[in-house]
Design a protein around this motif. Structure first.
Motif, PDB file in Angstrom:
ATOM      1  N   LEU A 140       0.834  -1.201   0.000  1.00  0.00           N
ATOM      2  CA  LEU A 140       0.000   0.000   0.000  1.00  0.00           C
ATOM      3  C   LEU A 140       0.869   1.252   0.000  1.00  0.00           C
ATOM      4  CD1 LEU A 140      -2.654   1.600   0.341  1.00  0.00           C
ATOM      5  CD2 LEU A 140      -2.421   1.212   2.812  1.00  0.00           C
ATOM      6  N   TYR A 141       1.848   1.310   0.877  1.00  0.00           N
ATOM      7  CA  TYR A 141       2.699   2.488   0.987  1.00  0.00           C
ATOM      8  C   TYR A 141       3.499   2.711  -0.301  1.00  0.00           C
ATOM      9  CZ  TYR A 141       1.728   1.946   6.003  1.00  0.00           C
ATOM     10  OH  TYR A 141       1.127   1.813   7.230  1.00  0.00           O
ATOM     11  N   LEU A 142       3.955   1.642  -0.924  1.00  0.00           N
ATOM     12  CA  LEU A 142       4.694   1.765  -2.178  1.00  0.00           C
ATOM     13  C   LEU A 142       3.807   2.350  -3.274  1.00  0.00           C
ATOM     14  CD1 LEU A 142       7.297   1.250  -3.749  1.00  0.00           C
ATOM     15  CD2 LEU A 142       6.438  -1.049  -4.231  1.00  0.00           C
ATOM     16  N   ALA A 143       2.578   1.861  -3.376  1.00  0.00           N
ATOM     17  CA  ALA A 143       1.645   2.390  -4.381  1.00  0.00           C
ATOM     18  C   ALA A 143       1.303   3.841  -4.084  1.00  0.00           C
ATOM     19  CB  ALA A 143       0.379   1.533  -4.423  1.00  0.00           C
ATOM     20  N   LEU A 144       1.043   4.162  -2.832  1.00  0.00           N
ATOM     21  CA  LEU A 144       0.695   5.528  -2.453  1.00  0.00           C
ATOM     22  C   LEU A 144       1.829   6.499  -2.759  1.00  0.00           C
ATOM     23  CD1 LEU A 144      -1.132   7.634  -1.128  1.00  0.00           C
ATOM     24  CD2 LEU A 144      -0.286   6.827   1.100  1.00  0.00           C
ATOM     25  N   ALA A 145       3.052   6.093  -2.527  1.00  0.00           N
ATOM     26  CA  ALA A 145       4.203   6.964  -2.756  1.00  0.00           C
ATOM     27  C   ALA A 145       4.338   7.356  -4.228  1.00  0.00           C
ATOM     28  CB  ALA A 145       5.481   6.276  -2.275  1.00  0.00           C
ATOM     29  N   GLN A 146       3.730   6.605  -5.118  1.00  0.00           N
ATOM     30  CA  GLN A 146       3.837   6.879  -6.550  1.00  0.00           C
ATOM     31  C   GLN A 146       2.810   7.893  -7.054  1.00  0.00           C
ATOM     32  OE1 GLN A 146       4.090   3.194  -8.848  1.00  0.00           O
ATOM     33  NE2 GLN A 146       4.811   2.191  -6.995  1.00  0.00           N
ATOM     34  N   VAL A 147       1.798   8.214  -6.257  1.00  0.00           N
ATOM     35  CA  VAL A 147       0.775   9.166  -6.696  1.00  0.00           C
ATOM     36  C   VAL A 147       1.416  10.546  -6.781  1.00  0.00           C
ATOM     37  CG1 VAL A 147      -1.491  10.181  -6.233  1.00  0.00           C
ATOM     38  CG2 VAL A 147      -1.033   7.792  -5.584  1.00  0.00           C
ATOM     39  N   VAL A 152      -5.062  12.688  -7.743  1.00  0.00           N
ATOM     40  CA  VAL A 152      -5.690  11.953  -6.648  1.00  0.00           C
ATOM     41  C   VAL A 152      -6.031  10.554  -7.134  1.00  0.00           C
ATOM     42  CG1 VAL A 152      -6.643  14.007  -5.512  1.00  0.00           C
ATOM     43  CG2 VAL A 152      -8.020  12.775  -7.211  1.00  0.00           C
ATOM     44  N   VAL A 153      -6.234   9.679  -6.185  1.00  0.00           N
ATOM     45  CA  VAL A 153      -6.615   8.303  -6.454  1.00  0.00           C
ATOM     46  C   VAL A 153      -7.654   7.916  -5.408  1.00  0.00           C
ATOM     47  CG1 VAL A 153      -4.744   7.328  -5.047  1.00  0.00           C
ATOM     48  CG2 VAL A 153      -5.671   5.996  -6.948  1.00  0.00           C
ATOM     49  N   THR A 154      -8.591   7.058  -5.779  1.00  0.00           N
ATOM     50  CA  THR A 154      -9.591   6.630  -4.804  1.00  0.00           C
ATOM     51  C   THR A 154      -9.023   5.500  -3.943  1.00  0.00           C
ATOM     52  OG1 THR A 154     -10.619   4.940  -6.186  1.00  0.00           O
ATOM     53  CG2 THR A 154     -11.474   7.206  -6.398  1.00  0.00           C
ATOM     54  N   TYR A 155      -9.671   5.275  -2.814  1.00  0.00           N
ATOM     55  CA  TYR A 155      -9.258   4.188  -1.928  1.00  0.00           C
ATOM     56  C   TYR A 155      -9.267   2.861  -2.679  1.00  0.00           C
ATOM     57  CZ  TYR A 155      -9.922   7.463   1.946  1.00  0.00           C
ATOM     58  OH  TYR A 155      -9.834   8.536   2.788  1.00  0.00           O
ATOM     59  N   GLY A 156     -10.301   2.628  -3.461  1.00  0.00           N
ATOM     60  CA  GLY A 156     -10.415   1.381  -4.211  1.00  0.00           C
ATOM     61  C   GLY A 156      -9.353   1.245  -5.281  1.00  0.00           C
ATOM     62  N   GLU A 157      -9.085   2.330  -5.997  1.00  0.00           N
ATOM     63  CA  GLU A 157      -8.044   2.303  -7.021  1.00  0.00           C
ATOM     64  C   GLU A 157      -6.674   2.050  -6.395  1.00  0.00           C
ATOM     65  OE1 GLU A 157     -10.037   5.366 -10.263  1.00  0.00           O
ATOM     66  OE2 GLU A 157      -8.800   6.167  -8.640  1.00  0.00           O
ATOM     67  N   ARG A 171     -10.091  -5.701  -3.761  1.00  0.00           N
ATOM     68  CA  ARG A 171     -11.149  -4.757  -3.395  1.00  0.00           C
ATOM     69  C   ARG A 171     -11.083  -4.428  -1.898  1.00  0.00           C
ATOM     70  NH1 ARG A 171     -15.622  -4.541  -6.870  1.00  0.00           N
ATOM     71  NH2 ARG A 171     -16.955  -4.439  -5.044  1.00  0.00           N
ATOM     72  N   ALA A 172      -9.982  -3.880  -1.480  1.00  0.00           N
ATOM     73  CA  ALA A 172      -9.748  -3.625  -0.052  1.00  0.00           C
ATOM     74  C   ALA A 172      -9.813  -2.140   0.278  1.00  0.00           C
ATOM     75  CB  ALA A 172      -8.398  -4.210   0.358  1.00  0.00           C
ATOM     76  N   ALA A 173     -10.758  -1.416  -0.330  1.00  0.00           N
ATOM     77  CA  ALA A 173     -10.844   0.032  -0.129  1.00  0.00           C
ATOM     78  C   ALA A 173     -11.007   0.395   1.347  1.00  0.00           C
ATOM     79  CB  ALA A 173     -11.992   0.611  -0.951  1.00  0.00           C
ATOM     80  N   ARG A 174     -11.844  -0.308   2.052  1.00  0.00           N
ATOM     81  CA  ARG A 174     -12.057   0.029   3.473  1.00  0.00           C
ATOM     82  C   ARG A 174     -10.799  -0.224   4.296  1.00  0.00           C
ATOM     83  NH1 ARG A 174     -18.211  -0.791   5.219  1.00  0.00           N
ATOM     84  NH2 ARG A 174     -19.137  -0.126   3.274  1.00  0.00           N
ATOM     85  N   TRP A 197      -0.841  10.937   1.813  1.00  0.00           N
ATOM     86  CA  TRP A 197      -2.163  10.433   2.190  1.00  0.00           C
ATOM     87  C   TRP A 197      -3.273  11.361   1.725  1.00  0.00           C
ATOM     88  CZ3 TRP A 197      -4.937  13.854   5.006  1.00  0.00           C
ATOM     89  CH2 TRP A 197      -4.224  14.851   5.680  1.00  0.00           C
ATOM     90  N   HIS A 198      -2.960  12.645   1.605  1.00  0.00           N
ATOM     91  CA  HIS A 198      -3.968  13.645   1.235  1.00  0.00           C
ATOM     92  C   HIS A 198      -4.447  13.476  -0.201  1.00  0.00           C
ATOM     93  CE1 HIS A 198      -0.098  15.293  -0.011  1.00  0.00           C
ATOM     94  NE2 HIS A 198      -0.765  16.016  -0.907  1.00  0.00           N
ATOM     95  N   ARG A 199      -3.751  12.698  -1.001  1.00  0.00           N
ATOM     96  CA  ARG A 199      -4.122  12.488  -2.406  1.00  0.00           C
ATOM     97  C   ARG A 199      -5.096  11.327  -2.580  1.00  0.00           C
ATOM     98  NH1 ARG A 199       2.104  13.022  -3.965  1.00  0.00           N
ATOM     99  NH2 ARG A 199       2.292  15.264  -3.582  1.00  0.00           N
ATOM    100  N   VAL A 200      -5.572  10.760  -1.502  1.00  0.00           N
ATOM    101  CA  VAL A 200      -6.512   9.640  -1.568  1.00  0.00           C
ATOM    102  C   VAL A 200      -7.906  10.155  -1.218  1.00  0.00           C
ATOM    103  CG1 VAL A 200      -7.030   7.303  -0.791  1.00  0.00           C
ATOM    104  CG2 VAL A 200      -4.646   8.092  -0.869  1.00  0.00           C
TER     105      VAL A 200
END
Length: 122
Positions: free
Chosen positions: A24-31, A36-41, A50-53, A70-73
């Motif tokens: 998760l952190y690796l994917a988030l760092a790439q935004v 922005v990206v959605t939780y599901g994306e 499908r682990a958006a929650r 984190w603000h980009r989600v």
């Protein structure tokens, strides 16, 4: 040969959870900034299905001062899920504004600011 749980460095479930967080952190760092990206994306990009929650709960546990964006989600449809009058909500909106991502009625324009990394790889 280890025979008791205490002989192992970490329980398997704990190792699996850390691997999920790392993905998760690796994917988030790439935004990138301004996107922005959605939780599901984000869950899908991290290979978490499908682990958006779960993504939302995990991001809510980030330590203060984290360098992760984190603000980009955002929630589906570009909705800002953090309350506008909460400290986190105020900070999210301010950070997005600095990056040129404006919100209107608690939403960002996902068509304009949504990050679609797979579309750019083709």
């Amino acid at each position: 040969m280890p025979t008791r749980q205490s002989d192992y460095s970490a329980p398997l479930a704990e190792v699996d959870q850390q691997a999920r967080r790392d993905a998760l952190y690796l994917a988030l760092a790439q935004v990138p900034p301004g996107k922005v990206v959605t939780y599901g994306e984000l869950a899908a990009l991290a290979g978490l299905g499908r682990a958006a929650r779960w993504v939302g709960r995990t991001l809510g546990q980030l330590p203060d001062g984290t360098a992760l964006p984190w603000h980009r989600v955002v929630a589906s449809g570009g909705r800002l899920s953090l309350a506008a009058d909460s400290p986190s909500g105020v900070e999210q909106r301010a950070r997005l504004r600095v990056e040129g991502v404006l919100s209107h009625n608690g939403r960002v324009d996902i068509r304009r600011h949504g990050w679609r990394p797979l579309e750019h790889e083709a």
